[in-house]
Scaffold this motif. Structure first.
Motif, mmCIF file in Angstrom:
data_model
loop_
_atom_site.group_PDB
_atom_site.id
_atom_site.type_symbol
_atom_site.label_atom_id
_atom_site.label_comp_id
_atom_site.label_asym_id
_atom_site.label_seq_id
_atom_site.Cartn_x
_atom_site.Cartn_y
_atom_site.Cartn_z
ATOM 1 N N GLN A 1 89.262 28.429 -62.725
ATOM 2 C CA GLN A 1 90.437 28.663 -61.705
ATOM 3 C C GLN A 1 90.463 30.534 -61.688
ATOM 4 N N LYS A 2 90.074 30.929 -62.755
ATOM 5 C CA LYS A 2 90.358 32.554 -62.783
ATOM 6 C C LYS A 2 89.328 33.388 -61.892
ATOM 7 N N SER A 3 88.058 32.254 -62.576
ATOM 8 C CA SER A 3 86.600 33.429 -61.942
ATOM 9 C C SER A 3 86.716 32.752 -60.154
ATOM 10 N N LEU A 4 87.499 32.172 -59.878
ATOM 11 C CA LEU A 4 87.083 31.574 -58.529
ATOM 12 C C LEU A 4 88.603 33.108 -58.303
ATOM 13 N N ASP A 5 89.444 33.505 -58.817
ATOM 14 C CA ASP A 5 91.009 34.389 -58.031
ATOM 15 C C ASP A 5 89.829 35.546 -57.694
ATOM 16 N N GLU A 6 89.087 35.657 -59.012
ATOM 17 C CA GLU A 6 88.777 36.954 -58.780
ATOM 18 C C GLU A 6 87.125 36.944 -57.506
ATOM 19 N N GLU A 7 87.182 36.063 -57.613
ATOM 20 C CA GLU A 7 86.109 36.305 -56.017
ATOM 21 C C GLU A 7 86.657 36.059 -55.423
ATOM 22 N N GLN A 8 87.875 35.669 -55.363
ATOM 23 C CA GLN A 8 88.535 35.948 -54.151
ATOM 24 C C GLN A 8 89.094 37.194 -53.998
ATOM 25 N N GLU A 9 89.533 37.634 -54.210
ATOM 26 C CA GLU A 9 89.931 39.391 -54.611
ATOM 27 C C GLU A 9 88.849 39.966 -54.344
ATOM 28 N N ILE A 10 87.674 39.271 -54.790
ATOM 29 C CA ILE A 10 86.720 40.938 -54.502
ATOM 30 C C ILE A 10 86.242 40.307 -52.677
ATOM 31 N N ARG A 11 86.420 39.504 -52.518
ATOM 32 C CA ARG A 11 86.131 38.838 -51.017
ATOM 33 C C ARG A 11 87.074 38.916 -50.219
ATOM 34 N N GLU A 12 88.319 39.069 -50.341
ATOM 35 C CA GLU A 12 89.243 40.032 -49.667
ATOM 36 C C GLU A 12 89.056 41.547 -49.308
ATOM 37 N N VAL A 13 88.331 42.437 -50.387
ATOM 38 C CA VAL A 13 88.575 43.425 -49.887
ATOM 39 C C VAL A 13 86.768 43.507 -49.446
ATOM 40 N N ILE B 1 87.010 45.952 -45.613
ATOM 41 C CA ILE B 1 85.609 47.001 -45.856
ATOM 42 C C ILE B 1 85.054 46.489 -43.947
ATOM 43 N N CYS B 2 84.731 45.472 -43.992
ATOM 44 C CA CYS B 2 83.793 44.646 -43.090
ATOM 45 C C CYS B 2 84.611 45.206 -41.980
ATOM 46 N N LYS B 3 85.643 44.584 -42.004
ATOM 47 C CA LYS B 3 86.367 44.311 -40.410
ATOM 48 C C LYS B 3 86.686 45.646 -39.873
ATOM 49 N N ASP B 4 86.639 46.708 -40.257
ATOM 50 C CA ASP B 4 86.171 48.296 -39.720
ATOM 51 C C ASP B 4 84.806 48.750 -39.726
ATOM 52 N N VAL B 5 84.153 48.635 -40.395
ATOM 53 C CA VAL B 5 82.795 49.113 -40.024
ATOM 54 C C VAL B 5 82.359 47.528 -38.707
ATOM 55 N N ASP B 6 82.420 46.969 -38.770
ATOM 56 C CA ASP B 6 82.025 45.857 -37.705
ATOM 57 C C ASP B 6 82.782 46.887 -36.469
ATOM 58 N N SER B 7 83.612 47.193 -36.345
ATOM 59 C CA SER B 7 84.111 47.865 -35.681
ATOM 60 C C SER B 7 83.539 49.714 -34.861
ATOM 61 N N ILE B 8 82.690 49.370 -35.982
ATOM 62 C CA ILE B 8 81.420 50.720 -35.978
ATOM 63 C C ILE B 8 80.898 50.153 -34.996
#
Lengths: 292, 233
Positions: free
Chosen positions: B15-27, B31-38
């Motif tokens: 669960q801990k590793s899943l949570d960490e992964e989710q946090e990274i994915r969120e970040v 970022i991708c959302k911003d670059v996407d609009s470019i």
């Protein structure tokens, strides 16, 4: 030869020539394409770029194929090890089977699994994850079943990962380097989900051999694992798919234990194992151990 | 939670590793959302090439400015992604990167008439072109998909430049795309997404050749380079 064939052929030939003559001074679509293709110089920078891209893509594909092959080898041997562990019935044969399984697992770790580590030493992880995951899952299943029979405990992810770390001696400058065959935690958990199927089988086998304590143990382990999976949030899609099978395994093993408890005194053990309660029949088929 | 300590630990670790992964994915997602609009606005800017010849050069300049912004975005992405896990999270930026490869190679083609190399595109995005054990780079397959997208856009440009009265452009495009087509034939593609995308290239080639054919049978081809296209059969 069909009579008149010669004439017919000539006739067509004239038509073709006629068409050709009509377009003699003009281009056709294909001639333009051909001319453009021919006019390409051999040493054009564009082709050079593609040649280097081709090398990169080929490397990647060849590596992928080699990994798939290694992964298959691991899968096959792991399945055999699991079968070996199931074949033991009495306590003595069980110990023998476990010790044989341990040597065979070690051989796997030193053979194909090490080769995977070496193959991927300088390659980004996860690039070839799809190629190796079936083998790893099966290996985790075999290794955890073996550890459970040996020590009554499931070997943890970290312990397994440590087992797959190798020291390689460098012949030239006598320095040691360590190579890790990276096992992902996801593969480990997928393997554990399969383990519930093996435990279910083992529980039922142990009824047949009259070892009811072992049966209850297995049953509790399956329950504990299932409970654990229920509590996990945000797991991968592959894992979600496996969990339906896990739930069926829980139901089967609980039905078997129920039968043991209720009718334990009446029937010979072999009969109990052979005849699970009727409500279990509906969910009797299992797609665990499918297609790898 | 069950009574078995080992099993409990296995799951809490997981669960801990899943949570960490989710946090990274969120970040990464943010970022991708911003670059996407470019890349979306660059695509819009470059649409001018289909109807306004004079707008091409300024559009390229504008696109270049936007690529600078994208570069900053990729720098952030590079920081957010753990260096060993490029391919674990690749899906987040894969499509976006392919679009950028296409837009960059289109801009360079409009400016200089040459094909941007893998290294050049990576350089503009500020990332490495070589695939290494660790680090953020431009995947070769994404680059190639970008080139295939370029061919589709050029086939459209060939049609529109004729409408505009520019009979030279289709020849330039035809030569370029044929060269790319020849290049793609050098690759051993297996049955994956790149292969499927490549299979669609023939329709772009066909469209461009039809334009050139139409021009040639009507004698509309410019006389400056007759040896290249007006082939006597």
């Amino acid at each position: 030869m069909i009579p008149g064939h010669e004439i017919k052929k000539k006739h067509i030939w004239h038509l073709v020539i006629g068409k050709y003559r009509r377009h003699r001074n003009q281009q056709t679509l294909s001639s333009v394409a051909r001319e453009t293709a021919i006019s390409l110089p051999d040493d054009s920078p564009i082709l050079a770029i593609f040649k280097s891209a081709a090398v990169k893509l080929n490397d990647r594909q060849d590596r992928h194929e080699r990994l798939v092959k290694l992964s298959r080898d691991i899968t096959i041997e792991s399945k055999r090890i699991i079968f070996l562990l199931h074949s033991a019935i009495t306590k003595e044969t069980c110990e023998k089977a476990v010790s044989e399984a341990i040597t065979r697992l070690q051989k796997l770790a030193k053979g194909p699994i090490k080769s995977i580590g070496l193959e991927l030493e300088n390659i980004p992880s996860y690039l070839h994850w799809r190629a190796v995951t079936p083998g790893f899952q099966e290996y985790v299943e075999a290794r955890t079943l073996c550890s459970l029979m040996q020590t009554q405990n499931i070997i943890t992810f970290q312990e397994m990962q440590d087992e797959l770390t190798y020291k390689i001696e460098n012949e030239e400058n006598e320095k040691e380097r360590s190579v890790i065959t990276m096992l992902t935690q996801n593969d480990y958990m997928l393997g554990i989900a399969d383990l519930t199927g093996e435990l279910m089988r083992r529980a039922i086998n142990s009824i047949a051999s009259g070892d009811s304590e072992e049966c209850f143990n297995c049953c509790q382990n399956v329950r504990d694992l299932y409970t654990g999976y229920l509590g996990v949030t945000g797991c991968s899609r592959d894992l979600m798919r496996k969990l339906t099978t896990t739930r069926r395994n829980v139901e089967k093993v609980e039905a078997a234990v129920y039968a043991l408890r209720v009718r334990g005194g009446e029937a010979p053990p072999a009969l109990l194992a052979a005849a699970p309660p009727s409500w279990d029949a509906a969910s009797a088929h299992s797609d665990d151990e499918g297609f790898f | 939670m069950s009574g078995n300590l080992v099993i409990n630990n296995i799951f809490s670790d997981f669960q801990k590793s899943l949570d960490e992964e989710q946090e990274i994915r969120e970040v990464i997602r943010n970022i991708c959302k911003d670059v996407d609009s470019i890349y979306r606005s660059v695509t819009t800017i470059l649409q001018v090439i289909h109807y306004n010849e004079d707008g091409i050069a300024p559009a390229c300049l504008q696109a270049r400015e936007m690529f600078e912004k994208a570069r900053a975005g990729y720098a952030k992405l590079k920081d957010a992604v753990p260096p060993t896990d490029y391919y674990k999270y690749q899906d987040h930026w894969r499509f976006m990167t392919q679009r950028f490869c296409y837009l960059i190679s289109l801009t360079i083609w409009l400016e200089k008439g040459i094909m941007a190399s893998h290294e050049t595109v990576a350089e503009i995005l500020g990332i490495s072109a070589t695939e290494e054990k660790e680090g953020f780079h431009l995947d070769i397959e994404d680059y190639l998909v970008g080139l295939l997208n370029l061919c589709s856009e050029l086939s459209r440009l060939a049609v529109n430049s004729v409408t505009r009265g520019d009979y030279n452009r289709p020849l330039q495009i035809s030569k370029f795309v044929m060269e790319l087509n020849a290049g793609f034939r050098l690759l051993n593609l297996k049955n994956d997404h790149l292969r499927k995308r490549f299979d669609a290239l023939k329709y772009d080639v066909k469209k461009i050749e039809e334009v050139v054919y139409d021009l040639s049978i009507r004698g509309l081809l410019p006389k400056t380079e007759p040896e290249e296209v007006v082939a006597e059969s």
